[in-house]
Scaffold this active site. Structure first.
Site, PDB file in Angstrom:
ATOM      1  N   TYR A 149      -0.032  20.573 -27.665  1.00 12.22           N
ATOM      2  CA  TYR A 149       1.061  20.519 -28.636  1.00 12.22           C
ATOM      3  C   TYR A 149       2.373  20.591 -27.885  1.00 12.22           C
ATOM      4  O   TYR A 149       2.552  21.469 -27.044  1.00 12.22           O
ATOM      5  CB  TYR A 149       0.985  21.690 -29.624  1.00 12.22           C
ATOM      6  CG  TYR A 149       0.495  21.228 -30.970  1.00 12.22           C
ATOM      7  CD1 TYR A 149       1.240  20.312 -31.708  1.00 12.22           C
ATOM      8  CD2 TYR A 149      -0.705  21.685 -31.504  1.00 12.22           C
ATOM      9  CE1 TYR A 149       0.786  19.863 -32.937  1.00 12.22           C
ATOM     10  CE2 TYR A 149      -1.158  21.236 -32.723  1.00 12.22           C
ATOM     11  CZ  TYR A 149      -0.403  20.327 -33.447  1.00 12.22           C
ATOM     12  OH  TYR A 149      -0.839  19.870 -34.650  1.00 12.22           O
TER      13      TYR A 149
ATOM     14  N   GLU B  75       5.614  20.107 -29.615  1.00 12.98           N
ATOM     15  CA  GLU B  75       6.696  19.932 -30.607  1.00 12.98           C
ATOM     16  C   GLU B  75       8.025  20.281 -29.965  1.00 12.98           C
ATOM     17  O   GLU B  75       8.130  21.254 -29.204  1.00 12.98           O
ATOM     18  CB  GLU B  75       6.443  20.826 -31.824  1.00 12.98           C
ATOM     19  CG  GLU B  75       5.387  20.247 -32.733  1.00 12.98           C
ATOM     20  CD  GLU B  75       5.120  21.113 -33.956  1.00 12.98           C
ATOM     21  OE1 GLU B  75       5.805  22.127 -34.144  1.00 12.98           O
ATOM     22  OE2 GLU B  75       4.205  20.768 -34.712  1.00 12.98           O
TER      23      GLU B  75
ATOM     24  N   ASP C  80      15.777  -3.728 -35.883  1.00 13.66           N
ATOM     25  CA  ASP C  80      14.347  -3.422 -35.729  1.00 13.66           C
ATOM     26  C   ASP C  80      13.740  -4.573 -34.925  1.00 13.66           C
ATOM     27  O   ASP C  80      13.457  -5.642 -35.462  1.00 13.66           O
ATOM     28  CB  ASP C  80      13.710  -3.313 -37.122  1.00 13.66           C
ATOM     29  CG  ASP C  80      12.199  -3.128 -37.057  1.00 13.66           C
ATOM     30  OD1 ASP C  80      11.608  -3.287 -35.962  1.00 13.66           O
ATOM     31  OD2 ASP C  80      11.595  -2.846 -38.105  1.00 13.66           O
TER      32      ASP C  80
ATOM     33  N   THR D 206       8.454  -1.132 -32.238  1.00 12.22           N
ATOM     34  CA  THR D 206       7.116  -0.676 -31.885  1.00 12.22           C
ATOM     35  C   THR D 206       6.955  -0.913 -30.381  1.00 12.22           C
ATOM     36  O   THR D 206       7.786  -1.581 -29.757  1.00 12.22           O
ATOM     37  CB  THR D 206       6.020  -1.480 -32.616  1.00 12.22           C
ATOM     38  OG1 THR D 206       6.220  -2.869 -32.336  1.00 12.22           O
ATOM     39  CG2 THR D 206       6.055  -1.237 -34.112  1.00 12.22           C
TER      40      THR D 206
ATOM     41  N   LYS E 114       3.508  -4.620 -29.498  1.00 13.86           N
ATOM     42  CA  LYS E 114       3.446  -6.050 -29.826  1.00 13.86           C
ATOM     43  C   LYS E 114       3.768  -6.845 -28.554  1.00 13.86           C
ATOM     44  O   LYS E 114       2.994  -6.781 -27.602  1.00 13.86           O
ATOM     45  CB  LYS E 114       4.385  -6.346 -31.000  1.00 13.86           C
ATOM     46  CG  LYS E 114       3.967  -5.594 -32.281  1.00 13.86           C
ATOM     47  CD  LYS E 114       4.808  -5.954 -33.464  1.00 13.86           C
ATOM     48  CE  LYS E 114       4.286  -5.294 -34.731  1.00 13.86           C
ATOM     49  NZ  LYS E 114       5.086  -4.148 -35.153  1.00 13.86           N
TER      50      LYS E 114
ATOM     51  N   ARG F 110      -0.104   1.606 -29.093  1.00 17.25           N
ATOM     52  CA  ARG F 110       0.377   1.558 -30.476  1.00 17.25           C
ATOM     53  C   ARG F 110       1.352   2.707 -30.705  1.00 17.25           C
ATOM     54  O   ARG F 110       0.997   3.871 -30.559  1.00 17.25           O
ATOM     55  CB  ARG F 110      -0.852   1.716 -31.376  1.00 17.25           C
ATOM     56  CG  ARG F 110      -0.672   1.409 -32.826  1.00 17.25           C
ATOM     57  CD  ARG F 110      -2.024   1.106 -33.430  1.00 17.25           C
ATOM     58  NE  ARG F 110      -2.476  -0.180 -32.959  1.00 17.25           N
ATOM     59  CZ  ARG F 110      -2.077  -1.366 -33.457  1.00 17.25           C
ATOM     60  NH1 ARG F 110      -1.260  -1.399 -34.489  1.00 17.25           N
ATOM     61  NH2 ARG F 110      -2.509  -2.486 -32.954  1.00 17.25           N
TER      62      ARG F 110
END
Ligand code: DSN
Length: 436
Positions: free
Chosen positions: A61, A63, A212, A238, A241, A247
């Site tokens: 973790y 965070e 975007d 992203t 692509k 991903r």
């Protein structure tokens, strides 16, 4: 098939630990190896990117952000996230990068929260014209918590910019509605985006410009498509692509105040713990994209898309806007056969080993589950090593299958030829022959 000992040993491990999962992964590996991937938003990652995802970085973790975490033991996670950020900044020429978004939609959510209060208005291209769910679709967060207004394409066939963005109409929409954000960058738009023109509209309307670039990020990184910087205030993307990473998502800006807002909006606003194994793989992918041969890859992506578009035009198909400047095209099937639908074409082509997705074309009279179009893209086949000759062969196969309306004999014949071509162009890092 090429031989990736790590992929092979992962499968071996799974065959012992969980044969059910091994069988499914093996089948998917075989499907990817033996079919032609023309979905414009997909790609084949390198073995280094693939295996960076399967590491101990997943166990933690983390965070917060480097140097300011809510958990102990984050020393190495700080290093990997800092490395990913630095590479992303270098790649896109930006001052600030947030590499934590789990996806492009979450990158957009963080950008929206940083730039707008709930209920405020933004301008975008509607989904059916090539936008994205997160660009204002009614039941998406973007259409539920914010107020979208949409700018159009040129829908008049006689206009020289038919099916391209109508920048003048966009200006009028924005001057009238005074949106807080103008969103540009699309999921199914085959033409170059004029970011400078959007920025001029944003300045006139008093809006922030958010680009975007999820689809074209790899082309932008390679300098094959103009950069949204310095025009856009915020850039989202992203990473999986054309950029050919794991991903995930990414947000970039040059503005320090916006960068702070984006960080807060992403965590704790939208997400909890970051996917550190994915961030590790993002660092690897950004490193790959910084290398000179990625420029060559991106150039070949565009050349291959154009070769495929030209091959289809020769067979009697219409490509919206007359062609493509990037990695994708929208094929209007009705020009070849008025009865052809995107849904049938997708299904018939899949049976022949050519993987596509049905897609509405601008002003499409058919509903989204049927459509009059197919969206085709070249990123994955270019990774595989296909060139113009292979793209022309694919155009011929598409026409054979669709011309026969998916007839069994024609489909079987094309499937065999597709298999042979795929065997001659193995995927990067495919494991040894399937045996689960
Ligand atoms: N679903 C993606 C695409 O195919 O373009 C966008 O998120």
């Amino acid at each position: 098939m090429s031989h990736d000992p790590i992929a092979e040993s992962v499968l071996d491990l799974l065959r012992d630990a969980d044969p059910d999962v091994a069988t499914i992964i093996n089948a998917e590996q075989e499907r990817q190896a033996s079919t032609i991937e023309l979905i414009a938003s997909e790609n084949h990652v390198s073995p280094a990117v693939m295996h960076a995802m399967g590491t101990c970085l997943t166990n933690k973790y983390a965070e917060g952000y480097p140097g300011a975490r809510y958990y102990g033991g984050c020393e190495h996670h700080d290093r990997i996230e800092t490395l990913a950020r630095e590479r992303a900044k270098q790649l896109f020429g930006a001052r600030f990068a947030n590499v934590q978004p789990h996806s492009g939609a979450q990158a957009n959510m963080a950008a929206f929260m940083a730039a707008m209060k709930p209920g405020e208005t933004f301008a975008s291209l509607v989904l059916k014209d090539g936008g994205h769910l997160s660009h204002g679709m009614k039941i998406n967060f973007s259409g539920t918590f914010y107020t979208p207004v949409h700018y159009p394409l040129h829908y008049d066939e006689s206009h020289p910019d038919f099916e391209r963005i109508d920048y003048e109409a966009c200006r009028e929409v924005c001057v009238e509605h005074k949106p807080k954000v103008i969103l540009c960058g699309y999921s199914a738009y085959p033409r170059e985006i004029d970011f400078a023109r959007f920025r001029a509209i944003a300045d006139e309307a008093g809006a922030l410009l958010v680009a975007d670039i999820a689809h074209i990020a790899g082309l932008v990184a390679a300098g094959v498509h103009p950069s949204p910087f310095p025009h856009a205030h915020i850039v989202t993307t992203t990473t999986h692509k054309t950029l050919r990473g794991p991903r995930g998502g990414l947000v970039l800006t040059n503005d320090e105040e916006l960068a702070k807002k984006i960080d807060r909006s992403l965590f704790p606003g939208v997400q909890g713990g970051p996917l550190m194994h994915i961030i590790g793989a993002k660092a690897v992918a950004f490193g790959e994209a910084l290398k000179p041969d990625f420029k060559d890859y991106a150039k070949r992506v565009v050349a291959n898309a154009q070769a495929l578009a030209n091959g289809l035009i020769e067979k009697g198909y219409r490509i919206t806007s007359g062609g493509t400047d990037n990695h994708l095209m929208l094929v209007d099937l009705r020009a070849r056969d008025a009865e052809l639908t995107g849904a049938d074409a997708e299904k018939w082509l899949e049976a022949a080993g050519v993987i596509t997705n049905k897609n509405g074309i601008p002003d499409d009279p058919r509903p989204p589950r049927i459509t009059s179009g197919l969206r085709l893209g070249s990123p994955a086949v270019t990774t595989r090593g296909f060139g113009a000759d292979e793209m022309r062969r694919i155009a011929g196969w598409i026409d054979t299958v669709l011309g026969s309306k998916g007839e069994d004999g024609a489909t079987r014949q094309v499937r065999e030829e597709v298999r042979e071509l795929c065997a001659a162009f193995p995927l990067p890092g495919s494991a040894a022959p399937a045996r689960a």
